[in-house]
Design a protein around this motif. Structure first.
Motif, PDB file in Angstrom:
ATOM      1  N   VAL A   1      -3.613   2.630  -2.939  1.00 36.23           N
ATOM      2  CA  VAL A   1      -3.294   3.998  -2.537  1.00 36.23           C
ATOM      3  C   VAL A   1      -4.380   4.481  -1.586  1.00 36.23           C
ATOM      4  O   VAL A   1      -5.564   4.531  -1.941  1.00 36.23           O
ATOM      5  N   LEU A   2      -3.975   4.830  -0.361  1.00 39.22           N
ATOM      6  CA  LEU A   2      -4.914   5.128   0.714  1.00 39.22           C
ATOM      7  C   LEU A   2      -4.606   6.490   1.336  1.00 39.22           C
ATOM      8  O   LEU A   2      -3.465   6.952   1.300  1.00 39.22           O
ATOM      9  N   PRO A   3      -5.615   7.117   1.948  1.00 35.53           N
ATOM     10  CA  PRO A   3      -5.324   8.341   2.698  1.00 35.53           C
ATOM     11  C   PRO A   3      -4.686   8.020   4.034  1.00 35.53           C
ATOM     12  O   PRO A   3      -4.994   7.004   4.663  1.00 35.53           O
TER      13      PRO A   3
ATOM     14  N   ALA B   1       0.831  -1.196   0.000  1.00 38.05           N
ATOM     15  CA  ALA B   1       0.000   0.000   0.000  1.00 38.05           C
ATOM     16  C   ALA B   1       0.869   1.252   0.000  1.00 38.05           C
ATOM     17  O   ALA B   1       2.060   1.218   0.335  1.00 38.05           O
ATOM     18  N   VAL B   2       0.258   2.351  -0.373  1.00 37.43           N
ATOM     19  CA  VAL B   2       0.841   3.687  -0.288  1.00 37.43           C
ATOM     20  C   VAL B   2      -0.146   4.538   0.493  1.00 37.43           C
ATOM     21  O   VAL B   2      -1.355   4.485   0.257  1.00 37.43           O
ATOM     22  N   LYS B   3       0.362   5.320   1.450  1.00 41.13           N
ATOM     23  CA  LYS B   3      -0.496   6.220   2.220  1.00 41.13           C
ATOM     24  C   LYS B   3      -0.073   7.661   1.956  1.00 41.13           C
ATOM     25  O   LYS B   3       1.120   7.966   1.933  1.00 41.13           O
ATOM     26  N   ILE B   4      -1.068   8.532   1.777  1.00 41.63           N
ATOM     27  CA  ILE B   4      -0.822   9.937   1.474  1.00 41.63           C
ATOM     28  C   ILE B   4      -1.487  10.800   2.538  1.00 41.63           C
ATOM     29  O   ILE B   4      -2.679  10.660   2.814  1.00 41.63           O
ATOM     30  N   ASP B   5      -0.714  11.674   3.137  1.00 42.92           N
ATOM     31  CA  ASP B   5      -1.238  12.601   4.138  1.00 42.92           C
ATOM     32  C   ASP B   5      -0.585  13.951   3.903  1.00 42.92           C
ATOM     33  O   ASP B   5       0.258  14.099   3.012  1.00 42.92           O
TER      34      ASP B   5
ATOM     35  N   ARG C   1      -7.223  15.998   0.807  1.00 45.00           N
ATOM     36  CA  ARG C   1      -6.445  14.752   0.847  1.00 45.00           C
ATOM     37  C   ARG C   1      -7.159  13.646   0.084  1.00 45.00           C
ATOM     38  O   ARG C   1      -6.539  12.896  -0.688  1.00 45.00           O
ATOM     39  N   SER C   2      -8.471  13.532   0.260  1.00 43.92           N
ATOM     40  CA  SER C   2      -9.235  12.503  -0.459  1.00 43.92           C
ATOM     41  C   SER C   2      -9.176  12.727  -1.960  1.00 43.92           C
ATOM     42  O   SER C   2      -9.037  11.770  -2.740  1.00 43.92           O
ATOM     43  N   ALA C   3      -9.289  13.989  -2.381  1.00 47.08           N
ATOM     44  CA  ALA C   3      -9.197  14.294  -3.818  1.00 47.08           C
ATOM     45  C   ALA C   3      -7.814  13.967  -4.360  1.00 47.08           C
ATOM     46  O   ALA C   3      -7.678  13.477  -5.490  1.00 47.08           O
TER      47      ALA C   3
END
Length: 398
Positions: free
Chosen positions: A371-373, A335-339, A347-349
């Motif tokens: 890809v997750l928030p 997984a990849v997390k984006i914050d 962030r969701s967009a």
């Protein structure tokens, strides 16, 4: 993560933490028990014995010591069909406290958190660019104010100060739009040592984006992927690497991600930070004649036109998609997390647009990561700083 501590000559302010943290196997087993309770929630002694392979008697001694130290609290008894009811033991919110100092390129922030990661107090300062002397004075002034506001018992439970800051700050003067000499003082300034000497606290230091990743691990949901690539989008984009549920910092800067090459679209390449960074959004707003001060005071103060927001999202997602492809070609992240320093809806967009752009890249020969928030949000760097002493003193690594 590498531990940064005070010198032997500097004594901490006030009594030491009321915890059993002496070196040795018993201390390791205590940290193991605390790690399991943090990951799984309140657990009975029998469950910890089963998970660890330790004898029931050993676990009983460990849990009693942790309860006596105020780090664990008893829950309601759970009755089974036969025998005595089991009593789950959970983390005590007031068992320990942690200071976290985030030093950024446009703002600094100090927080005090409890054992569960709840922020009890915070102080923040914005600026055009940071200088070491002003940052040190801000930190020491706010730390003194926080300590003066604590009861003697809470002061004894202060486990240390974590610092999350960009490495090589002096390299970014041009991007910040200030003369190089204004940032040159950072080159030979040891913030960890200065804070340890001035406060008497144990001080732990980590790269700011890697610290944000630590916050996701320590204070975020404990279920989910155990191997993931983490991105935090602040003034510059950066990140961290998580392997088998542990933060991997290598020799100190693993997962920095900023220098990763990304196709520029004109046949050349540029760095990841030139795509997925808030300074890019700030520059877009300035070119449009918009004020940008609100970007750095609070995410609630953002006023970004839709057209500029969408243009930035496309640019940032391109950088994130290519960085994801590069990272996952080396390590098979699930997984990849984006914050980042942004509101949840933005962030969701950004996650959605990154997923869309990633689907357009050539993923032949590799498994596509989810890809997750991220789950911490704007507080990730400050909470990540606070998580550094927590992880070093109360959790198992490796």
């Amino acid at each position: 993560m590498a531990e940064q501590t005070m010198s032997d000559e500097t004594q901490p302010l006030g009594p030491r933490l009321q915890g059993s943290n002496a070196a040795g196997m018993r201390a390791r087993n205590e940290r193991l028990a605390l790690s399991l309770v943090r990951r799984h929630g309140a657990l009975a002694k029998s469950e910890i014995a089963r998970m660890t392979g330790l004898s029931a008697q050993t676990v009983s001694v460990i849990m009693r010591a942790l309860e006596n130290d105020g780090l664990l609290v008893r829950g309601e008894p759970v009755r089974g069909r036969v025998g005595q009811p089991s009593v789950p033991m959970g983390l005590a919110a007031d068992g320990a406290y942690f200071l976290g100092l985030k030093i950024g390129r446009r703002s600094s922030e100090l927080v005090l958190t409890d054992f569960l990661g709840a922020v009890e107090t915070r102080a923040r300062r914005s600026y055009p660019y940071p200088t070491p002397e002003a940052t040190l004075e801000f930190a020491c002034q706010e730390i003194e104010e926080v300590l003066n506001g604590q009861t003697p018992d809470r002061q004894t439970r202060l486990a240390g100060l974590g610092v999350a800051m960009p490495f090589f700050l002096w390299n970014w003067a041009q991007t910040l739009g200030v003369p190089a000499e204004n940032m040159a003082g950072w080159r030979d300034f040891d913030m960890r040592a200065e804070l340890a000497a001035r406060t008497g606290l144990p001080v732990f230091l980590e790269n700011d984006a890697t610290a944000a990743c630590s916050a996701e691990l320590v204070f975020g949901p404990q279920e989910g992927p155990r191997d993931f690539l983490y991105f935090y989008i602040g003034y510059f984009g950066g990140g961290g690497v998580v392997l088998n549920g542990q933060l991997f910092s290598g020799r100190g800067n693993a997962g920095a991600l900023g220098p990763l090459p990304v196709p520029s679209g004109d046949g050349g390449v540029r760095q990841f930070i030139d795509f997925a960074s808030l300074y890019v959004l700030e520059d877009m707003m300035r070119q449009n004649g918009d004020r940008t001060e609100g970007l750095w005071t609070s995410v609630e103060n953002w006023h970004v036109e839709d057209a500029i927001r969408d243009a930035w999202l496309g640019t940032a997602a391109k950088g994130l998609a290519h960085a994801t492809l590069a990272g996952c070609s080396i390590i098979d992240f699930e997984a990849v997390k984006i914050d980042g320093w942004m509101r949840p809806e933005l962030r969701s967009a950004l996650v959605a647009e990154t997923n869309r752009q990633l689907d357009g890249l050539n993923l032949t020969g590799m498994a596509r990561p989810e890809v997750l928030p991220g789950t911490i949000g704007p507080d990730a760097r400050a909470l990540g700083a606070a998580s550094l002493p927590l992880a070093q003193r109360f959790l198992i690594e490796g």
